[in-house]
Motif scaffolding. Sequence first.
Motif, PDB file in Angstrom:
ATOM      1  N   ASP A  42      -5.295   5.374   4.804  1.00 27.82           N
ATOM      2  CA  ASP A  42      -6.328   5.369   5.965  1.00 27.82           C
ATOM      3  C   ASP A  42      -6.953   4.062   5.808  1.00 27.82           C
ATOM      4  O   ASP A  42      -7.089   3.408   4.888  1.00 27.82           O
ATOM      5  CB  ASP A  42      -7.342   6.484   5.749  1.00 27.82           C
ATOM      6  CG  ASP A  42      -8.165   6.291   4.358  1.00 27.82           C
ATOM      7  OD1 ASP A  42      -7.658   6.471   3.290  1.00 27.82           O
ATOM      8  OD2 ASP A  42      -9.368   5.864   4.585  1.00 27.82           O
ATOM      9  N   GLU A  43      -7.272   3.509   7.140  1.00 25.08           N
ATOM     10  CA  GLU A  43      -7.939   2.495   7.347  1.00 25.08           C
ATOM     11  C   GLU A  43      -9.104   1.966   6.466  1.00 25.08           C
ATOM     12  O   GLU A  43      -9.206   1.081   5.924  1.00 25.08           O
ATOM     13  CB  GLU A  43      -8.121   2.182   8.832  1.00 25.08           C
ATOM     14  CG  GLU A  43      -8.806   0.758   9.234  1.00 25.08           C
ATOM     15  CD  GLU A  43      -9.412   0.750  10.420  1.00 25.08           C
ATOM     16  OE1 GLU A  43      -8.804   0.110  11.366  1.00 25.08           O
ATOM     17  OE2 GLU A  43     -10.526   1.055  10.764  1.00 25.08           O
ATOM     18  N   HIS A  44     -10.004   2.896   6.481  1.00 25.43           N
ATOM     19  CA  HIS A  44     -11.353   2.886   5.911  1.00 25.43           C
ATOM     20  C   HIS A  44     -10.997   2.737   4.378  1.00 25.43           C
ATOM     21  O   HIS A  44     -11.458   1.780   3.779  1.00 25.43           O
ATOM     22  CB  HIS A  44     -12.128   3.952   6.008  1.00 25.43           C
ATOM     23  CG  HIS A  44     -13.454   4.132   5.586  1.00 25.43           C
ATOM     24  ND1 HIS A  44     -14.503   4.640   6.268  1.00 25.43           N
ATOM     25  CD2 HIS A  44     -13.920   3.578   4.455  1.00 25.43           C
ATOM     26  CE1 HIS A  44     -15.668   4.607   5.490  1.00 25.43           C
ATOM     27  NE2 HIS A  44     -15.375   3.703   4.271  1.00 25.43           N
ATOM     28  N   GLY A 125      -2.583  -1.412  13.566  1.00 25.61           N
ATOM     29  CA  GLY A 125      -3.748  -0.905  12.443  1.00 25.61           C
ATOM     30  C   GLY A 125      -3.160  -1.570  11.019  1.00 25.61           C
ATOM     31  O   GLY A 125      -2.060  -1.899  10.601  1.00 25.61           O
ATOM     32  N   LEU A 126      -4.334  -1.582  10.184  1.00 26.06           N
ATOM     33  CA  LEU A 126      -4.173  -2.338   8.967  1.00 26.06           C
ATOM     34  C   LEU A 126      -3.228  -1.497   7.966  1.00 26.06           C
ATOM     35  O   LEU A 126      -2.271  -2.008   7.161  1.00 26.06           O
ATOM     36  CB  LEU A 126      -5.707  -2.147   8.281  1.00 26.06           C
ATOM     37  CG  LEU A 126      -5.798  -2.649   6.914  1.00 26.06           C
ATOM     38  CD1 LEU A 126      -5.252  -4.255   6.795  1.00 26.06           C
ATOM     39  CD2 LEU A 126      -7.134  -2.753   6.225  1.00 26.06           C
ATOM     40  N   VAL A 127      -3.191  -0.013   7.912  1.00 29.17           N
ATOM     41  CA  VAL A 127      -2.112   0.734   7.224  1.00 29.17           C
ATOM     42  C   VAL A 127      -0.898   0.357   7.483  1.00 29.17           C
ATOM     43  O   VAL A 127      -0.106   0.057   6.230  1.00 29.17           O
ATOM     44  CB  VAL A 127      -2.323   2.237   7.418  1.00 29.17           C
ATOM     45  CG1 VAL A 127      -1.549   2.985   6.544  1.00 29.17           C
ATOM     46  CG2 VAL A 127      -4.113   2.436   6.874  1.00 29.17           C
ATOM     47  N   ASP A 128      -0.370   0.372   8.788  1.00 22.07           N
ATOM     48  CA  ASP A 128       0.874   0.251   8.896  1.00 22.07           C
ATOM     49  C   ASP A 128       1.510  -1.304   8.706  1.00 22.07           C
ATOM     50  O   ASP A 128       2.544  -1.579   8.080  1.00 22.07           O
ATOM     51  CB  ASP A 128       1.354   0.384  10.331  1.00 22.07           C
ATOM     52  CG  ASP A 128       1.299   1.937  10.926  1.00 22.07           C
ATOM     53  OD1 ASP A 128       1.519   2.591   9.793  1.00 22.07           O
ATOM     54  OD2 ASP A 128       1.561   2.401  12.054  1.00 22.07           O
ATOM     55  N   PHE A 129       0.194  -2.226   8.821  1.00 25.22           N
ATOM     56  CA  PHE A 129       0.719  -3.591   8.521  1.00 25.22           C
ATOM     57  C   PHE A 129       0.857  -3.913   7.041  1.00 25.22           C
ATOM     58  O   PHE A 129       1.800  -4.538   6.729  1.00 25.22           O
ATOM     59  CB  PHE A 129      -0.796  -4.610   9.152  1.00 25.22           C
ATOM     60  CG  PHE A 129      -0.290  -5.910   9.016  1.00 25.22           C
ATOM     61  CD1 PHE A 129       0.413  -6.627  10.291  1.00 25.22           C
ATOM     62  CD2 PHE A 129      -0.591  -6.700   7.909  1.00 25.22           C
ATOM     63  CE1 PHE A 129       0.614  -8.018  10.087  1.00 25.22           C
ATOM     64  CE2 PHE A 129      -0.474  -7.970   7.873  1.00 25.22           C
ATOM     65  CZ  PHE A 129       0.150  -8.677   8.968  1.00 25.22           C
ATOM     66  N   VAL A 130       0.005  -3.262   6.128  1.00 25.56           N
ATOM     67  CA  VAL A 130       0.205  -3.294   4.743  1.00 25.56           C
ATOM     68  C   VAL A 130       1.372  -2.743   4.165  1.00 25.56           C
ATOM     69  O   VAL A 130       2.037  -3.270   3.584  1.00 25.56           O
ATOM     70  CB  VAL A 130      -1.141  -2.889   4.110  1.00 25.56           C
ATOM     71  CG1 VAL A 130      -1.247  -2.917   2.703  1.00 25.56           C
ATOM     72  CG2 VAL A 130      -2.267  -4.009   4.457  1.00 25.56           C
ATOM     73  N   TRP A 131       1.355  -1.456   4.833  1.00 23.90           N
ATOM     74  CA  TRP A 131       2.478  -1.006   4.062  1.00 23.90           C
ATOM     75  C   TRP A 131       4.012  -1.158   4.587  1.00 23.90           C
ATOM     76  O   TRP A 131       5.254  -0.921   3.742  1.00 23.90           O
ATOM     77  CB  TRP A 131       2.456   0.774   4.546  1.00 23.90           C
ATOM     78  CG  TRP A 131       1.383   1.319   3.423  1.00 23.90           C
ATOM     79  CD1 TRP A 131       0.093   1.483   3.437  1.00 23.90           C
ATOM     80  CD2 TRP A 131       1.883   1.931   2.107  1.00 23.90           C
ATOM     81  NE1 TRP A 131      -0.396   2.157   2.277  1.00 23.90           N
ATOM     82  CE2 TRP A 131       0.752   2.604   1.690  1.00 23.90           C
ATOM     83  CE3 TRP A 131       3.080   2.283   1.383  1.00 23.90           C
ATOM     84  CZ2 TRP A 131       0.776   3.276   0.305  1.00 23.90           C
ATOM     85  CZ3 TRP A 131       3.252   3.089   0.262  1.00 23.90           C
ATOM     86  CH2 TRP A 131       1.867   3.170  -0.251  1.00 23.90           C
ATOM     87  N   GLN A 132       4.321  -1.921   5.564  1.00 22.31           N
ATOM     88  CA  GLN A 132       5.374  -2.544   5.855  1.00 22.31           C
ATOM     89  C   GLN A 132       6.029  -3.394   4.783  1.00 22.31           C
ATOM     90  O   GLN A 132       7.143  -3.814   4.675  1.00 22.31           O
ATOM     91  CB  GLN A 132       5.314  -3.072   7.116  1.00 22.31           C
ATOM     92  CG  GLN A 132       4.569  -4.563   7.224  1.00 22.31           C
ATOM     93  CD  GLN A 132       4.759  -5.416   8.435  1.00 22.31           C
ATOM     94  OE1 GLN A 132       5.779  -5.476   9.090  1.00 22.31           O
ATOM     95  NE2 GLN A 132       3.592  -5.869   8.826  1.00 22.31           N
ATOM     96  N   PHE A 133       5.188  -3.983   3.864  1.00 17.73           N
ATOM     97  CA  PHE A 133       5.572  -4.748   2.549  1.00 17.73           C
ATOM     98  C   PHE A 133       6.087  -3.953   1.550  1.00 17.73           C
ATOM     99  O   PHE A 133       6.184  -4.559   0.460  1.00 17.73           O
ATOM    100  CB  PHE A 133       4.712  -5.893   2.452  1.00 17.73           C
ATOM    101  CG  PHE A 133       4.330  -6.785   3.474  1.00 17.73           C
ATOM    102  CD1 PHE A 133       4.871  -7.952   3.693  1.00 17.73           C
ATOM    103  CD2 PHE A 133       3.488  -6.357   4.545  1.00 17.73           C
ATOM    104  CE1 PHE A 133       4.907  -8.932   4.611  1.00 17.73           C
ATOM    105  CE2 PHE A 133       3.312  -7.314   5.519  1.00 17.73           C
ATOM    106  CZ  PHE A 133       4.105  -8.399   5.613  1.00 17.73           C
ATOM    107  N   ARG A 134       5.913  -2.650   1.656  1.00 18.52           N
ATOM    108  CA  ARG A 134       6.349  -1.758   0.335  1.00 18.52           C
ATOM    109  C   ARG A 134       7.802  -2.396   0.082  1.00 18.52           C
ATOM    110  O   ARG A 134       8.704  -2.428   0.887  1.00 18.52           O
ATOM    111  CB  ARG A 134       6.466  -0.418   0.621  1.00 18.52           C
ATOM    112  CG  ARG A 134       7.135   0.518  -0.281  1.00 18.52           C
ATOM    113  CD  ARG A 134       7.288   1.964  -0.012  1.00 18.52           C
ATOM    114  NE  ARG A 134       8.096   2.643  -0.882  1.00 18.52           N
ATOM    115  CZ  ARG A 134       8.510   3.816  -0.571  1.00 18.52           C
ATOM    116  NH1 ARG A 134       8.497   4.432   0.648  1.00 18.52           N
ATOM    117  NH2 ARG A 134       9.545   4.267  -1.440  1.00 18.52           N
ATOM    118  N   PRO A 135       8.082  -2.773  -1.201  1.00 14.87           N
ATOM    119  CA  PRO A 135       9.371  -3.041  -1.794  1.00 14.87           C
ATOM    120  C   PRO A 135      10.489  -2.065  -1.839  1.00 14.87           C
ATOM    121  O   PRO A 135      10.096  -0.813  -1.573  1.00 14.87           O
ATOM    122  CB  PRO A 135       9.074  -3.795  -3.240  1.00 14.87           C
ATOM    123  CG  PRO A 135       7.999  -2.880  -3.550  1.00 14.87           C
ATOM    124  CD  PRO A 135       7.223  -2.469  -2.483  1.00 14.87           C
TER     125      PRO A 135
END
Length: 205
Positions: A42-44, A125-135
Amino acid sequence: MAAETAGSVIIGDDGLARPAWAASDPLLREYYDQEWGLPVTDEHGLYERICLEGFQAGLSWATILRKRPAFRTAFEGFNPDAVALFTAADVERLLQDPGIVRNRMKILATIKNARATVALRKEGGLVDFVWQFRPVATPRPVVHTDIPTQSEESVALSKALRKKGFSFVGPTTMFALMEAIGMVDTHLLDSHRRGSSGVWQEPAR
């Protein structure tokens, strides 16, 4: 209190195996058992974790955990919309708050990161942006020294976040974030929490 060691982990008085850093301090033990390594989607929550990891730079995580209630009060519960509106007067107020880490650059970064989080909503959004870097794979550490301090993905995430206006998001800090939010599983193989995130399927041993 730790009772005995079993190779790479410490067996607690409850019979559960944990790494040394989470075996004795009750606060760290609770954090390890109930929060660390579980997915944050979640973004928060993700905004809060990014900011707290930034505040942790150069300090112990135990220090940040003990101050987390005060951080949440100071930063409006880490509501990015609220923090994005903070002014210079708010910065000066926060610098007088003994409950938090009174570092001007880190306080400014928290405000900057709130604004960047709000802006990212236009791009998914932040969540999708960050999680796209999951190895594609996660470490399988036997002992603490097997755990890397950064990775190709944390370097890429750091660069990408900086381009979007985030601060205090270096590669090592971002690898710590990835560990904390379940993007990688760095629980030791003998830990009772190994594989608990549901993100990674542990191979048969």
